[in-house]
Scaffold this motif. Structure first.
Motif, PDB file in Angstrom:
ATOM      1  N   ILE A  10       0.837  -1.203   0.000  1.00 47.18           N
ATOM      2  CA  ILE A  10       0.000   0.000   0.000  1.00 47.18           C
ATOM      3  C   ILE A  10       0.870   1.251   0.000  1.00 47.18           C
ATOM      4  CG2 ILE A  10      -1.643   1.322   1.384  1.00 47.18           C
ATOM      5  CD1 ILE A  10      -2.914  -1.438   2.109  1.00 47.18           C
ATOM      6  N   ALA A  11       1.969   1.217   0.732  1.00 45.16           N
ATOM      7  CA  ALA A  11       2.880   2.367   0.755  1.00 45.16           C
ATOM      8  C   ALA A  11       3.454   2.632  -0.641  1.00 45.16           C
ATOM      9  CB  ALA A  11       4.001   2.133   1.765  1.00 45.16           C
ATOM     10  N   VAL A  12       3.848   1.572  -1.338  1.00 46.03           N
ATOM     11  CA  VAL A  12       4.378   1.741  -2.697  1.00 46.03           C
ATOM     12  C   VAL A  12       3.298   2.299  -3.613  1.00 46.03           C
ATOM     13  CG1 VAL A  12       5.290   0.530  -4.727  1.00 46.03           C
ATOM     14  CG2 VAL A  12       6.138  -0.062  -2.449  1.00 46.03           C
ATOM     15  N   SER A  13       2.092   1.801  -3.467  1.00 45.75           N
ATOM     16  CA  SER A  13       0.990   2.285  -4.289  1.00 45.75           C
ATOM     17  C   SER A  13       0.741   3.769  -4.063  1.00 45.75           C
ATOM     18  CB  SER A  13      -0.275   1.491  -3.964  1.00 45.75           C
ATOM     19  OG  SER A  13      -1.385   2.008  -4.642  1.00 45.75           O
ATOM     20  N   ARG A  14       0.770   4.194  -2.820  1.00 48.74           N
ATOM     21  CA  ARG A  14       0.501   5.600  -2.505  1.00 48.74           C
ATOM     22  C   ARG A  14       1.628   6.523  -2.962  1.00 48.74           C
ATOM     23  NH1 ARG A  14      -2.093   4.425   3.412  1.00 48.74           N
ATOM     24  NH2 ARG A  14      -4.136   3.804   2.627  1.00 48.74           N
ATOM     25  N   LYS A  15       2.859   6.072  -2.818  1.00 50.35           N
ATOM     26  CA  LYS A  15       4.008   6.912  -3.164  1.00 50.35           C
ATOM     27  C   LYS A  15       4.392   6.818  -4.638  1.00 50.35           C
ATOM     28  CE  LYS A  15       4.868   8.811   0.755  1.00 50.35           C
ATOM     29  NZ  LYS A  15       4.908  10.254   0.922  1.00 50.35           N
ATOM     30  N   GLY A  16       4.101   5.679  -5.284  1.00 54.09           N
ATOM     31  CA  GLY A  16       4.475   5.500  -6.684  1.00 54.09           C
ATOM     32  C   GLY A  16       5.972   5.335  -6.881  1.00 54.09           C
ATOM     33  N   HIS A  17       6.664   4.999  -5.799  1.00 54.81           N
ATOM     34  CA  HIS A  17       8.118   4.898  -5.844  1.00 54.81           C
ATOM     35  C   HIS A  17       8.582   4.015  -4.688  1.00 54.81           C
ATOM     36  CE1 HIS A  17      12.315   6.277  -5.603  1.00 54.81           C
ATOM     37  NE2 HIS A  17      12.165   6.640  -6.886  1.00 54.81           N
ATOM     38  N   PHE A  18       9.409   3.020  -4.998  1.00 56.88           N
ATOM     39  CA  PHE A  18       9.882   2.115  -3.953  1.00 56.88           C
ATOM     40  C   PHE A  18      10.744   2.833  -2.914  1.00 56.88           C
ATOM     41  CE2 PHE A  18       8.468  -1.088  -6.889  1.00 56.88           C
ATOM     42  CZ  PHE A  18       8.148  -2.174  -6.099  1.00 56.88           C
ATOM     43  N   GLY A  19      11.591   3.734  -3.359  1.00 59.58           N
ATOM     44  CA  GLY A  19      12.483   4.446  -2.445  1.00 59.58           C
ATOM     45  C   GLY A  19      11.719   5.314  -1.451  1.00 59.58           C
ATOM     46  N   HIS A  20      10.743   6.061  -1.958  1.00 57.12           N
ATOM     47  CA  HIS A  20       9.956   6.942  -1.079  1.00 57.12           C
ATOM     48  C   HIS A  20       9.105   6.118  -0.109  1.00 57.12           C
ATOM     49  CE1 HIS A  20      11.331  10.302  -3.369  1.00 57.12           C
ATOM     50  NE2 HIS A  20      10.669   9.961  -4.469  1.00 57.12           N
ATOM     51  N   ALA A  21       8.560   5.005  -0.601  1.00 55.33           N
ATOM     52  CA  ALA A  21       7.757   4.132   0.266  1.00 55.33           C
ATOM     53  C   ALA A  21       8.638   3.516   1.353  1.00 55.33           C
ATOM     54  CB  ALA A  21       7.088   3.038  -0.561  1.00 55.33           C
ATOM     55  N   ALA A  22       9.859   3.132   0.987  1.00 54.49           N
ATOM     56  CA  ALA A  22      10.783   2.560   1.967  1.00 54.49           C
ATOM     57  C   ALA A  22      11.112   3.582   3.048  1.00 54.49           C
ATOM     58  CB  ALA A  22      12.060   2.081   1.274  1.00 54.49           C
ATOM     59  N   ASP A  23      11.315   4.823   2.656  1.00 49.87           N
ATOM     60  CA  ASP A  23      11.574   5.884   3.641  1.00 49.87           C
ATOM     61  C   ASP A  23      10.405   6.030   4.607  1.00 49.87           C
ATOM     62  OD1 ASP A  23      14.048   6.436   2.531  1.00 49.87           O
ATOM     63  OD2 ASP A  23      13.325   8.145   1.345  1.00 49.87           O
ATOM     64  N   ASP A  24       9.193   6.014   4.083  1.00 54.96           N
ATOM     65  CA  ASP A  24       8.001   6.133   4.932  1.00 54.96           C
ATOM     66  C   ASP A  24       7.855   4.949   5.881  1.00 54.96           C
ATOM     67  OD1 ASP A  24       7.350   8.531   3.810  1.00 54.96           O
ATOM     68  OD2 ASP A  24       5.501   7.836   2.847  1.00 54.96           O
ATOM     69  N   GLU A  63      -6.921  -4.621  -7.769  1.00 53.74           N
ATOM     70  CA  GLU A  63      -7.862  -5.440  -6.997  1.00 53.74           C
ATOM     71  C   GLU A  63      -7.230  -5.904  -5.695  1.00 53.74           C
ATOM     72  OE1 GLU A  63      -9.909  -8.588  -9.198  1.00 53.74           O
ATOM     73  OE2 GLU A  63      -9.338  -7.563 -11.049  1.00 53.74           O
ATOM     74  N   PHE A  64      -5.983  -6.353  -5.795  1.00 54.62           N
ATOM     75  CA  PHE A  64      -5.269  -6.835  -4.620  1.00 54.62           C
ATOM     76  C   PHE A  64      -5.120  -5.725  -3.580  1.00 54.62           C
ATOM     77  CE2 PHE A  64      -1.391  -7.202  -2.192  1.00 54.62           C
ATOM     78  CZ  PHE A  64      -1.507  -8.467  -1.652  1.00 54.62           C
ATOM     79  N   LEU A  65      -4.728  -4.537  -4.013  1.00 57.20           N
ATOM     80  CA  LEU A  65      -4.508  -3.437  -3.080  1.00 57.20           C
ATOM     81  C   LEU A  65      -5.801  -3.008  -2.395  1.00 57.20           C
ATOM     82  CD1 LEU A  65      -1.945  -1.457  -5.217  1.00 57.20           C
ATOM     83  CD2 LEU A  65      -1.484  -2.570  -3.015  1.00 57.20           C
TER      84      LEU A  65
END
Length: 98
Positions: A10-24, A63-65
């Protein structure tokens, strides 16, 4: 599959970026990517189209998200059951005799 993996997706989906989601999520990008990859292997399809920038969900991924968000909301409800049971509710009547 576990709740943490769902949170990461969900974090990756919201940020659209793996790096930014990882930071969050306060983890490394490699850890986040690995957890998402393991999740995708377990469910048998890709959640994200990594060729797009920003990263987008695949059709099955959308659908999964949605289901993942529902599951995490239910998890939160389950965790609040105990808090609600320990809460005092109702009215009390107090009489004072002089």
């Amino acid at each position: 599959m576990n709740f943490q993996q769902l949170n990461y997706a969900i974090a990756v989906s919201r940020k659209g970026h793996f790096g930014h989601a990882a930071d969050d999520c306060d983890i490394t990008q490699a850890t986040l990517s690995g957890m998402i990859k393991k999740l995708e292997e377990e469910i048998g399809f890709e959640i994200f189209d990594r060729s797009l920038h920003p990263i987008a969900s695949t059709d099955k991924g959308k659908e999964f998200l949605k289901l993942a968000e529902d599951i995490l909301e239910l998890q939160e409800e389950i965790l609040t059951i105990n808090k609600q049971q320990n809460k005092l509710e109702g009215s009390i009547r107090l009489g004072i005799i002089p």
